[in-house]
Design a protein around this motif. Sequence first.
Motif, PDB file in Angstrom:
ATOM      1  N   ALA A  71      -9.968  -1.597  -0.011  1.00  0.00           N
ATOM      2  CA  ALA A  71      -9.140  -0.969   0.587  1.00  0.00           C
ATOM      3  C   ALA A  71      -9.739   0.459   1.380  1.00  0.00           C
ATOM      4  CB  ALA A  71      -8.272  -0.559  -0.059  1.00  0.00           C
ATOM      5  N   ALA A  72     -11.214   1.098   1.314  1.00  0.00           N
ATOM      6  CA  ALA A  72     -12.025   2.060   1.519  1.00  0.00           C
ATOM      7  C   ALA A  72     -11.959   2.158   2.559  1.00  0.00           C
ATOM      8  CB  ALA A  72     -12.449   2.563   0.465  1.00  0.00           C
ATOM      9  N   ILE A  73     -13.143   0.699   2.720  1.00  0.00           N
ATOM     10  CA  ILE A  73     -14.186   1.213   4.251  1.00  0.00           C
ATOM     11  C   ILE A  73     -12.858   0.070   5.083  1.00  0.00           C
ATOM     12  CG2 ILE A  73     -15.434  -1.096   5.289  1.00  0.00           C
ATOM     13  CD1 ILE A  73     -16.201  -1.555   2.850  1.00  0.00           C
ATOM     14  N   ALA A  94       4.190  -1.818   7.404  1.00  0.00           N
ATOM     15  CA  ALA A  94       4.624  -2.196   5.371  1.00  0.00           C
ATOM     16  C   ALA A  94       4.886  -3.080   5.189  1.00  0.00           C
ATOM     17  CB  ALA A  94       6.186  -1.514   5.581  1.00  0.00           C
ATOM     18  N   GLU A  95       4.513  -3.991   6.216  1.00  0.00           N
ATOM     19  CA  GLU A  95       4.862  -5.524   5.985  1.00  0.00           C
ATOM     20  C   GLU A  95       3.269  -5.830   6.047  1.00  0.00           C
ATOM     21  OE1 GLU A  95       6.055  -9.800   6.442  1.00  0.00           O
ATOM     22  OE2 GLU A  95       6.112  -8.185   5.505  1.00  0.00           O
ATOM     23  N   ALA A  96       2.227  -4.849   6.715  1.00  0.00           N
ATOM     24  CA  ALA A  96       0.657  -5.261   6.652  1.00  0.00           C
ATOM     25  C   ALA A  96       0.082  -5.386   5.520  1.00  0.00           C
ATOM     26  CB  ALA A  96       0.290  -4.475   8.244  1.00  0.00           C
ATOM     27  N   ARG A  97       0.542  -3.966   4.679  1.00  0.00           N
ATOM     28  CA  ARG A  97       0.667  -3.241   3.764  1.00  0.00           C
ATOM     29  C   ARG A  97       0.665  -4.637   3.022  1.00  0.00           C
ATOM     30  NH1 ARG A  97       1.822   1.907   5.492  1.00  0.00           N
ATOM     31  NH2 ARG A  97       0.031   3.167   6.005  1.00  0.00           N
ATOM     32  N   ARG A  98       2.224  -5.257   2.898  1.00  0.00           N
ATOM     33  CA  ARG A  98       2.523  -6.045   1.891  1.00  0.00           C
ATOM     34  C   ARG A  98       1.795  -7.764   1.883  1.00  0.00           C
ATOM     35  NH1 ARG A  98       6.065 -11.237   1.677  1.00  0.00           N
ATOM     36  NH2 ARG A  98       5.465 -11.102   4.081  1.00  0.00           N
ATOM     37  N   LEU A  99       1.404  -7.629   2.902  1.00  0.00           N
ATOM     38  CA  LEU A  99       0.311  -9.614   3.573  1.00  0.00           C
ATOM     39  C   LEU A  99      -0.929  -8.890   2.952  1.00  0.00           C
ATOM     40  CD1 LEU A  99       1.651 -10.702   6.975  1.00  0.00           C
ATOM     41  CD2 LEU A  99       2.390 -11.510   4.185  1.00  0.00           C
ATOM     42  N   VAL A 100      -0.849  -7.799   3.077  1.00  0.00           N
ATOM     43  CA  VAL A 100      -3.349  -6.991   2.557  1.00  0.00           C
ATOM     44  C   VAL A 100      -2.671  -7.602   0.923  1.00  0.00           C
ATOM     45  CG1 VAL A 100      -4.982  -5.241   2.017  1.00  0.00           C
ATOM     46  CG2 VAL A 100      -3.285  -6.346   4.329  1.00  0.00           C
ATOM     47  N   SER A 101      -1.718  -7.055   0.350  1.00  0.00           N
ATOM     48  CA  SER A 101      -1.473  -6.781  -1.493  1.00  0.00           C
ATOM     49  C   SER A 101      -0.982  -8.291  -1.384  1.00  0.00           C
ATOM     50  CB  SER A 101      -0.364  -6.179  -1.542  1.00  0.00           C
ATOM     51  OG  SER A 101       0.171  -6.074  -2.899  1.00  0.00           O
ATOM     52  N   TRP A 102      -0.693  -9.294  -0.643  1.00  0.00           N
ATOM     53  CA  TRP A 102      -0.677 -10.748  -1.505  1.00  0.00           C
ATOM     54  C   TRP A 102      -1.865 -11.452  -1.208  1.00  0.00           C
ATOM     55  CZ3 TRP A 102       3.562 -14.295   2.624  1.00  0.00           C
ATOM     56  CH2 TRP A 102       3.186 -15.903   1.714  1.00  0.00           C
ATOM     57  N   PHE A 103      -2.304 -11.309  -0.791  1.00  0.00           N
ATOM     58  CA  PHE A 103      -3.842 -11.585   0.226  1.00  0.00           C
ATOM     59  C   PHE A 103      -4.450 -11.581  -1.520  1.00  0.00           C
ATOM     60  CE2 PHE A 103      -3.343 -13.742   3.690  1.00  0.00           C
ATOM     61  CZ  PHE A 103      -3.381 -15.001   3.616  1.00  0.00           C
ATOM     62  N   ASP A 109      -5.647 -15.177  -6.987  1.00  0.00           N
ATOM     63  CA  ASP A 109      -5.713 -15.400  -8.451  1.00  0.00           C
ATOM     64  C   ASP A 109      -5.285 -17.064  -8.057  1.00  0.00           C
ATOM     65  OD1 ASP A 109      -6.018 -12.672  -9.117  1.00  0.00           O
ATOM     66  OD2 ASP A 109      -3.655 -12.003  -9.588  1.00  0.00           O
ATOM     67  N   ASP A 110      -4.107 -17.436  -7.319  1.00  0.00           N
ATOM     68  CA  ASP A 110      -3.616 -18.888  -7.600  1.00  0.00           C
ATOM     69  C   ASP A 110      -4.279 -19.769  -6.779  1.00  0.00           C
ATOM     70  OD1 ASP A 110      -1.494 -17.729  -8.559  1.00  0.00           O
ATOM     71  OD2 ASP A 110      -0.514 -17.359  -7.046  1.00  0.00           O
ATOM     72  N   VAL A 111      -5.064 -19.548  -5.461  1.00  0.00           N
ATOM     73  CA  VAL A 111      -6.072 -20.122  -5.134  1.00  0.00           C
ATOM     74  C   VAL A 111      -7.560 -20.800  -4.960  1.00  0.00           C
ATOM     75  CG1 VAL A 111      -6.473 -20.773  -2.698  1.00  0.00           C
ATOM     76  CG2 VAL A 111      -4.286 -20.175  -3.306  1.00  0.00           C
ATOM     77  N   ASN A 112      -8.268 -18.558  -4.543  1.00  0.00           N
ATOM     78  CA  ASN A 112      -9.448 -18.328  -4.690  1.00  0.00           C
ATOM     79  C   ASN A 112      -9.752 -18.552  -6.342  1.00  0.00           C
ATOM     80  OD1 ASN A 112      -9.408 -18.134  -2.397  1.00  0.00           O
ATOM     81  ND2 ASN A 112      -9.173 -15.111  -2.171  1.00  0.00           N
ATOM     82  N   ALA A 113      -9.475 -17.491  -7.423  1.00  0.00           N
ATOM     83  CA  ALA A 113      -9.922 -18.306  -8.438  1.00  0.00           C
ATOM     84  C   ALA A 113     -10.291 -19.581  -9.017  1.00  0.00           C
ATOM     85  CB  ALA A 113      -8.766 -17.282  -9.323  1.00  0.00           C
ATOM     86  N   VAL A 114      -9.253 -20.458  -8.291  1.00  0.00           N
ATOM     87  CA  VAL A 114      -9.422 -21.641  -8.840  1.00  0.00           C
ATOM     88  C   VAL A 114     -10.086 -22.581  -7.489  1.00  0.00           C
ATOM     89  CG1 VAL A 114      -8.151 -23.989  -8.733  1.00  0.00           C
ATOM     90  CG2 VAL A 114      -6.925 -21.591  -9.685  1.00  0.00           C
ATOM     91  N   LEU A 115      -9.854 -22.516  -6.760  1.00  0.00           N
ATOM     92  CA  LEU A 115     -10.861 -23.482  -5.286  1.00  0.00           C
ATOM     93  C   LEU A 115     -12.733 -22.578  -5.719  1.00  0.00           C
ATOM     94  CD1 LEU A 115      -8.181 -24.805  -2.895  1.00  0.00           C
ATOM     95  CD2 LEU A 115      -9.654 -26.047  -4.587  1.00  0.00           C
ATOM     96  N   GLN A 166      -4.391  -5.014   9.841  1.00  0.00           N
ATOM     97  CA  GLN A 166      -5.302  -5.124   9.234  1.00  0.00           C
ATOM     98  C   GLN A 166      -5.074  -6.857   8.200  1.00  0.00           C
ATOM     99  OE1 GLN A 166      -5.417  -2.522   6.039  1.00  0.00           O
ATOM    100  NE2 GLN A 166      -5.847  -0.624   7.535  1.00  0.00           N
ATOM    101  N   ALA A 167      -3.573  -6.855   8.232  1.00  0.00           N
ATOM    102  CA  ALA A 167      -3.504  -7.939   7.923  1.00  0.00           C
ATOM    103  C   ALA A 167      -3.984  -9.311   7.598  1.00  0.00           C
ATOM    104  CB  ALA A 167      -1.696  -8.421   7.281  1.00  0.00           C
ATOM    105  N   ASP A 168      -3.927  -9.292   9.419  1.00  0.00           N
ATOM    106  CA  ASP A 168      -4.635 -10.642   9.969  1.00  0.00           C
ATOM    107  C   ASP A 168      -5.653 -10.432   9.279  1.00  0.00           C
ATOM    108  OD1 ASP A 168      -2.170 -11.576  11.963  1.00  0.00           O
ATOM    109  OD2 ASP A 168      -2.843  -9.165  12.498  1.00  0.00           O
TER     110      ASP A 168
END
Length: 227
Positions: A71-73, A94-103, A109-115, A166-168
Amino acid sequence: MAEAATLHHFAFDPASRAARLALGEVRLGFTENAVRPWEPDSPIHALTPSGLPPVLELTYNGRPLVLRGQAAILGFADDTASGVLLPGDAADRAEARRLVSWFERPFNDDVNAVLLHERMEKPLLRLGSPDARQLREGREALRRHLGLLEPLAGEREWLAGRRLSQADLVAAAHLSVLDYFGEAPWAAFPGLKGWYMKIKCRPCFRPLLGDRFPGVPPSAVYADLDF
């Protein structure tokens, strides 16, 4: 003016990749210092209390700065480039920030922490072979998340709206690691595939295509811009 910048990162850490993409997109030059954060004597532990990359050290207008975390960078990169990494429209921002937060949270938690645990962390930490059940659950979670993103990629020019944001960069950072390990089911998500091909062709993405994980070659399409 930014100068003498050094990015301490791990090539297959999504947050580190997001930082590299953002700095590359705004053309802020930097030297890379690859770190191994799981090692007790890694220099990253002296730079941040979390012990996790990325960390950007630089001098800005004569002032030494240490920017810790994605976030800082990304925020600094956006500020120095007059907001090019966030849309001008408040709703799109707001949508960009929502998507960043989603990832950063549910996807991680659901994907990276496992795969990524099974495909990347286990080999690095010598924790044994991947668990077939965990891989199956991680792949199912990935498909659920990609199913939510597919309509956005199909209906919009970029994930958050009319322009790259940033979302992309954050989405591409996460998905590119999975793509390296052959875990991205692009054929099932044509809208996302088209979006990924588009961002993959940007100059900021090229350094990522040269990354190599010890003992694991990239997937057949990883470096292919037109797959």
